[in-house]
Every structure is written in C-alpha cells, then in structure tokens.
Motif scaffolding. Structure first.
Motif, PDB file in Angstrom:
ATOM      1  N   ILE A 166      40.436  48.079  38.536  1.00 53.03           N
ATOM      2  CA  ILE A 166      39.106  48.237  39.137  1.00 53.03           C
ATOM      3  C   ILE A 166      38.693  49.701  39.305  1.00 53.03           C
ATOM      4  O   ILE A 166      37.562  50.058  38.951  1.00 53.03           O
ATOM      5  CB  ILE A 166      39.027  47.470  40.469  1.00 53.03           C
TER       6      ILE A 166
ATOM      7  N   TRP B 103      27.583  46.618  42.516  1.00 52.28           N
ATOM      8  CA  TRP B 103      28.879  45.993  42.235  1.00 52.28           C
ATOM      9  C   TRP B 103      29.045  44.759  43.113  1.00 52.28           C
ATOM     10  O   TRP B 103      28.826  44.795  44.315  1.00 52.28           O
ATOM     11  CB  TRP B 103      29.998  47.000  42.501  1.00 52.28           C
TER      12      TRP B 103
ATOM     13  N   GLU C  27      31.913  41.542  43.663  1.00 53.52           N
ATOM     14  CA  GLU C  27      33.245  41.059  43.308  1.00 53.52           C
ATOM     15  C   GLU C  27      33.582  39.823  44.129  1.00 53.52           C
ATOM     16  O   GLU C  27      33.333  39.765  45.336  1.00 53.52           O
ATOM     17  CB  GLU C  27      34.281  42.159  43.565  1.00 53.52           C
TER      18      GLU C  27
ATOM     19  N   ASP D 239      36.578  36.436  44.441  1.00 55.98           N
ATOM     20  CA  ASP D 239      37.835  35.820  44.034  1.00 55.98           C
ATOM     21  C   ASP D 239      37.655  34.304  43.965  1.00 55.98           C
ATOM     22  O   ASP D 239      37.417  33.649  44.984  1.00 55.98           O
ATOM     23  CB  ASP D 239      38.928  36.184  45.039  1.00 55.98           C
TER      24      ASP D 239
ATOM     25  N   LEU E 273      32.327  41.148  39.026  1.00 50.56           N
ATOM     26  CA  LEU E 273      33.708  40.903  38.607  1.00 50.56           C
ATOM     27  C   LEU E 273      34.205  39.662  39.339  1.00 50.56           C
ATOM     28  O   LEU E 273      34.256  39.635  40.574  1.00 50.56           O
ATOM     29  CB  LEU E 273      34.596  42.106  38.926  1.00 50.56           C
TER      30      LEU E 273
ATOM     31  N   HIS F 134      37.294  36.959  39.726  1.00 50.77           N
ATOM     32  CA  HIS F 134      38.704  36.676  39.479  1.00 50.77           C
ATOM     33  C   HIS F 134      38.914  35.160  39.443  1.00 50.77           C
ATOM     34  O   HIS F 134      38.391  34.438  40.297  1.00 50.77           O
ATOM     35  CB  HIS F 134      39.573  37.291  40.574  1.00 50.77           C
TER      36      HIS F 134
ATOM     37  N   ASP G 124      40.163  37.509  34.464  1.00 47.97           N
ATOM     38  CA  ASP G 124      39.002  38.154  35.070  1.00 47.97           C
ATOM     39  C   ASP G 124      37.776  37.985  34.185  1.00 47.97           C
ATOM     40  O   ASP G 124      37.846  38.122  32.956  1.00 47.97           O
ATOM     41  CB  ASP G 124      39.271  39.653  35.277  1.00 47.97           C
TER      42      ASP G 124
ATOM     43  N   LEU H 282      33.987  39.539  33.642  1.00 51.31           N
ATOM     44  CA  LEU H 282      33.165  40.706  33.964  1.00 51.31           C
ATOM     45  C   LEU H 282      31.750  40.484  33.456  1.00 51.31           C
ATOM     46  O   LEU H 282      31.518  40.359  32.251  1.00 51.31           O
ATOM     47  CB  LEU H 282      33.753  41.963  33.335  1.00 51.31           C
TER      48      LEU H 282
END
Length: 213
Positions: free
Chosen positions: A72, A111, A113, A115, A149, A151, A156, A158
């Motif tokens: 990252i 950004w 992100e 999970d 991003l 997970h 991953d 993107l």
C-alpha cells in the motif's frame, strides 16, 4: 520529418519514404508543474453542451486484481507521483472554465479501502462500493481521480476511476504503464523516475483553439 504535401501527393509508401527528411527533434517541453486555466477542447465543449443528467458520474473506471496483497505505501506513492506528473489529472471545472490545480491546491486523489475477506457475496459488495466511489466525483472541487482497494479471499482488487474529461482509451495505456513502472521502481529502489513530459494538455488545448481560428 514529412511535409503534409508529400504525405498527400506521393501515392506509394516508397515515394513517401523518399520524402522523409531525417533530422534531430529539437522540441523541448516544460518539465515542471503546469497549472492554471486552459481552454476547453472541442470534445470537452461537446460534453458540456450535451447537458448530461449526471455530469459528475461520466467517468471511466478500471478494476485490476492481484493474487498477492498490494504494497500500500508503494502504491500510494506511485499514484501520487503520477498525478503530479500528468497535470490534467488535477483539473477541476468552474462551469466551463477548465483549471489545473497546483499540487499544493489539489487533493490529488481520493483513497477508499475496505476488507471483504470472509465475506460471502464479495462481488456484490465490491460492485456496490465501486458504484458509490464513482458517483462521488465532483467536477467543481475534485479530485477527478478515485482509487478503491478491496481486500478479498481471492486477492486484492484495485479500482481506478477517472472522470472522462481528463482521460480516454489512449491515456489509460500511458497511465497504467507509468503506474506499473513506478510501483516496481519504488519497491526496488525506493524512488520513482517517470518518462520525460511531452506537450502538456494546456499546450494541446491552446494549439487546438488557435488552429480552429
């Protein structure tokens, strides 16, 4: 170099080749930061004049997948340097005024992100998050680049989303080449060196305007 007349009036590849004059290209382009206002190109004017229902959502997006987790910090550094290098990615629009922000003024990119490991319907979750991210672009305030991003147990994912006013199919190839190269350079040497700049978008827009007149 090849004159326009030679290209139009020499009817075979051999004759065209005979008219090519070899020589050094002496054009030198500004390598520093380019910012400020520039005219809209014809295709950008067409976009604004079409009165899109949701102009902020008129973007192009690409999803990449990696079996291995992304590094990252290296990824963020590569994206940052690319947006500093490709000035038009810092554009914002005040009505039909096209303004390239300085790197200090611009947020560069957003950004996001998340999970999704151990999530059952991961594709549905990623699709929902991607739609939300793409819909968040604001032409007036920027940034026009959004990065997500995600997970998952399969690797991953993107997402790179850029408004269509500042990118097209040809531009994507350049952007991705710089991204992959920069990401690898940072991991190997902790620094990034991108190719020399050619004509800026501002120069291109000004040249088109003069040519149209």
């Amino acid at each position: 170099k090849l004159s326009f007349a030679a290209l139009m009036y020499q009817q075979t590849p051999r004759k065209i080749g005979e008219n090519i004059q070899m020589g050094e290209v002496n054009q030198v382009y500004e390598q520093g930061e380019i910012n400020g206002e520039s005219p809209l190109t014809p295709i950008q004017l067409e976009f604004f004049n079409k009165n899109h229902v949701v102009p902020n959502h008129y973007n192009q997006a690409l999803m990449l997948r990696s079996d291995e987790p992304f590094d990252i910090p290296s990824l963020k550094t590569a994206i940052t340097e690319i947006i500093k290098h490709h000035d038009a990615l810092r554009n914002v629009y005040d009505g039909q005024r096209q303004i390239t922000l300085s790197t200090e003024e611009s947020k560069l990119y957003d950004w996001y992100e998340k999970d999704y490991t151990k999530v059952q319907d991961v594709s549905k979750e990623i699709e929902y998050a991607s739609d939300k991210l793409q819909a968040s672009i604001d032409l007036a305030t920027g940034p026009l680049v959004k990065v997500g991003l995600f997970h998952s147990d399969s690797g991953d994912h993107l997402l790179i989303c850029v408004h269509h006013l500042v990118i097209d199919g040809v531009s994507w190839r350049i952007l991705l080449e710089d991204l992959f190269s920069g990401y690898r350079q940072i991991q190997e040497t902790s620094k990034i060196t991108l190719p020399m700049k050619t004509a800026s978008y501002k120069e291109w827009a000004n040249a088109l305007t003069q040519y149209a007149k």
